[in-house]
Design a protein around this motif. Structure first.
Motif, PDB file in Angstrom:
ATOM      1  N   VAL A   9      33.260  35.118  24.457  1.00 12.20           N
ATOM      2  CA  VAL A   9      33.534  34.435  25.905  1.00 12.20           C
ATOM      3  C   VAL A   9      34.818  35.272  26.779  1.00 12.20           C
ATOM      4  O   VAL A   9      35.356  35.874  26.331  1.00 12.20           O
ATOM      5  N   ASP A  10      33.765  35.769  27.818  1.00  9.32           N
ATOM      6  CA  ASP A  10      35.054  36.623  28.478  1.00  9.32           C
ATOM      7  C   ASP A  10      36.007  34.901  29.414  1.00  9.32           C
ATOM      8  O   ASP A  10      35.523  35.275  30.357  1.00  9.32           O
ATOM      9  N   ILE A  11      37.250  35.385  29.072  1.00 12.30           N
ATOM     10  CA  ILE A  11      38.051  34.493  29.603  1.00 12.30           C
ATOM     11  C   ILE A  11      38.523  34.953  30.651  1.00 12.30           C
ATOM     12  O   ILE A  11      39.485  34.113  31.412  1.00 12.30           O
ATOM     13  N   VAL A  12      39.319  36.202  30.979  1.00 13.05           N
ATOM     14  CA  VAL A  12      39.979  36.626  31.832  1.00 13.05           C
ATOM     15  C   VAL A  12      38.399  36.002  33.319  1.00 13.05           C
ATOM     16  O   VAL A  12      39.173  36.239  34.904  1.00 13.05           O
ATOM     17  N   ALA A  13      37.209  36.808  33.225  1.00  9.21           N
ATOM     18  CA  ALA A  13      36.673  36.054  34.327  1.00  9.21           C
ATOM     19  C   ALA A  13      36.458  35.233  34.241  1.00  9.21           C
ATOM     20  O   ALA A  13      36.069  34.742  35.341  1.00  9.21           O
ATOM     21  N   GLN A  14      36.826  33.935  33.824  1.00  7.34           N
ATOM     22  CA  GLN A  14      36.306  32.367  33.857  1.00  7.34           C
ATOM     23  C   GLN A  14      37.562  32.146  34.318  1.00  7.34           C
ATOM     24  O   GLN A  14      37.939  31.846  35.252  1.00  7.34           O
ATOM     25  N   ASN A  15      38.633  32.859  33.779  1.00  2.37           N
ATOM     26  CA  ASN A  15      40.118  32.726  34.955  1.00  2.37           C
ATOM     27  C   ASN A  15      40.281  33.537  36.180  1.00  2.37           C
ATOM     28  O   ASN A  15      40.318  32.300  37.195  1.00  2.37           O
ATOM     29  N   VAL A  16      39.344  34.379  36.851  1.00  8.55           N
ATOM     30  CA  VAL A  16      39.230  34.566  38.353  1.00  8.55           C
ATOM     31  C   VAL A  16      38.637  33.943  38.712  1.00  8.55           C
ATOM     32  O   VAL A  16      38.913  33.591  40.150  1.00  8.55           O
ATOM     33  N   GLU A  17      37.265  33.367  38.649  1.00  9.15           N
ATOM     34  CA  GLU A  17      36.585  32.663  39.113  1.00  9.15           C
ATOM     35  C   GLU A  17      37.203  31.074  39.329  1.00  9.15           C
ATOM     36  O   GLU A  17      37.369  30.604  40.341  1.00  9.15           O
ATOM     37  N   LYS A  18      37.918  30.506  38.062  1.00 14.01           N
ATOM     38  CA  LYS A  18      39.254  29.425  38.532  1.00 14.01           C
ATOM     39  C   LYS A  18      40.157  29.228  39.763  1.00 14.01           C
ATOM     40  O   LYS A  18      40.081  28.719  40.818  1.00 14.01           O
ATOM     41  N   ILE A  19      40.417  30.597  40.270  1.00 13.74           N
ATOM     42  CA  ILE A  19      41.307  31.102  40.491  1.00 13.74           C
ATOM     43  C   ILE A  19      40.842  31.179  42.180  1.00 13.74           C
ATOM     44  O   ILE A  19      41.747  30.576  43.049  1.00 13.74           O
ATOM     45  N   GLY A  20      39.318  31.826  42.059  1.00 15.62           N
ATOM     46  CA  GLY A  20      38.774  32.089  43.491  1.00 15.62           C
ATOM     47  C   GLY A  20      38.386  30.534  44.098  1.00 15.62           C
ATOM     48  O   GLY A  20      37.964  30.270  45.121  1.00 15.62           O
ATOM     49  N   GLN A  21      37.801  29.731  43.161  1.00 16.47           N
ATOM     50  CA  GLN A  21      37.801  27.854  43.772  1.00 16.47           C
ATOM     51  C   GLN A  21      39.227  27.363  44.078  1.00 16.47           C
ATOM     52  O   GLN A  21      38.164  26.582  45.201  1.00 16.47           O
ATOM     53  N   ILE A  22      39.901  27.652  44.469  1.00 14.63           N
ATOM     54  CA  ILE A  22      41.167  27.607  44.692  1.00 14.63           C
ATOM     55  C   ILE A  22      41.732  28.228  45.732  1.00 14.63           C
ATOM     56  O   ILE A  22      41.738  27.830  46.486  1.00 14.63           O
ATOM     57  N   PHE A  23      41.600  29.361  45.787  1.00  8.59           N
ATOM     58  CA  PHE A  23      41.575  30.370  46.593  1.00  8.59           C
ATOM     59  C   PHE A  23      41.116  31.437  46.628  1.00  8.59           C
ATOM     60  O   PHE A  23      41.212  32.614  46.054  1.00  8.59           O
ATOM     61  N   PRO A  24      39.972  31.360  47.197  1.00  7.85           N
ATOM     62  CA  PRO A  24      39.085  32.321  47.642  1.00  7.85           C
ATOM     63  C   PRO A  24      39.349  33.226  48.326  1.00  7.85           C
ATOM     64  O   PRO A  24      38.390  34.594  48.091  1.00  7.85           O
ATOM     65  N   ASP A  25      40.374  33.514  49.233  1.00  6.90           N
ATOM     66  CA  ASP A  25      40.535  34.761  50.366  1.00  6.90           C
ATOM     67  C   ASP A  25      41.894  35.374  49.346  1.00  6.90           C
ATOM     68  O   ASP A  25      41.861  36.464  49.129  1.00  6.90           O
ATOM     69  N   CYS A  26      42.334  35.070  47.884  1.00  2.96           N
ATOM     70  CA  CYS A  26      42.790  36.085  47.368  1.00  2.96           C
ATOM     71  C   CYS A  26      41.915  37.093  46.025  1.00  2.96           C
ATOM     72  O   CYS A  26      42.598  37.320  44.810  1.00  2.96           O
ATOM     73  N   ILE A  27      40.438  36.414  45.576  1.00  4.19           N
ATOM     74  CA  ILE A  27      39.653  37.604  45.123  1.00  4.19           C
ATOM     75  C   ILE A  27      38.478  38.090  46.151  1.00  4.19           C
ATOM     76  O   ILE A  27      38.402  38.535  47.544  1.00  4.19           O
ATOM     77  N   THR A  28      38.799  39.569  45.239  1.00  5.08           N
ATOM     78  CA  THR A  28      38.316  41.027  45.888  1.00  5.08           C
ATOM     79  C   THR A  28      37.309  41.431  45.178  1.00  5.08           C
ATOM     80  O   THR A  28      37.292  41.145  43.611  1.00  5.08           O
ATOM     81  N   GLU A  29      36.853  42.941  45.425  1.00  7.46           N
ATOM     82  CA  GLU A  29      36.376  43.646  44.362  1.00  7.46           C
ATOM     83  C   GLU A  29      36.993  44.681  44.464  1.00  7.46           C
ATOM     84  O   GLU A  29      37.426  46.067  44.739  1.00  7.46           O
ATOM     85  N   ALA A  30      36.711  45.022  42.856  1.00  5.56           N
ATOM     86  CA  ALA A  30      36.790  46.595  42.838  1.00  5.56           C
ATOM     87  C   ALA A  30      36.256  47.114  41.485  1.00  5.56           C
ATOM     88  O   ALA A  30      35.255  46.502  40.666  1.00  5.56           O
ATOM     89  N   GLU A  31      36.339  48.514  40.888  1.00  4.01           N
ATOM     90  CA  GLU A  31      36.116  48.942  39.955  1.00  4.01           C
ATOM     91  C   GLU A  31      36.062  49.196  38.977  1.00  4.01           C
ATOM     92  O   GLU A  31      37.290  49.375  38.769  1.00  4.01           O
ATOM     93  N   ASP A  32      34.915  49.395  37.835  1.00  2.08           N
ATOM     94  CA  ASP A  32      35.913  49.351  36.400  1.00  2.08           C
ATOM     95  C   ASP A  32      35.917  50.830  35.924  1.00  2.08           C
ATOM     96  O   ASP A  32      35.515  51.450  36.952  1.00  2.08           O
TER      97      ASP A  32
END
Length: 62
Positions: A9-32
């Motif tokens: 399970v990708d815990i970090v990705a799950q946490n990013v999704e949870k933060i995005g649900q609460i603060f959608p303007d704090c999510i962006t995209e970046a290259e890995d």
């Protein structure tokens, strides 16, 4: 009998999704490392949400 999926399970990705649900303007995209786009948290925008409620350094009391 149901077989278990052998993937972690990708815990970090799950946490990013949870933060995005609460603060959608704090999510962006970046290259890995492979050049693929992934969702990431904009730390500066997220910290602005809590500026007056963040402590650190010598201001802490336990």
């Amino acid at each position: 009998m149901e077989k278990m999926r052998m993937e972690s399970v990708d815990i970090v990705a799950q946490n990013v999704e949870k933060i995005g649900q609460i603060f959608p303007d704090c999510i962006t995209e970046a290259e890995d490392e492979s050049g693929n786009l992934q969702k990431v948290v904009d730390k500066d925008k997220l910290m602005q949400k809590f500026t007056h409620k963040i402590i650190g350094g010598h201001n802490r009391t336990l």
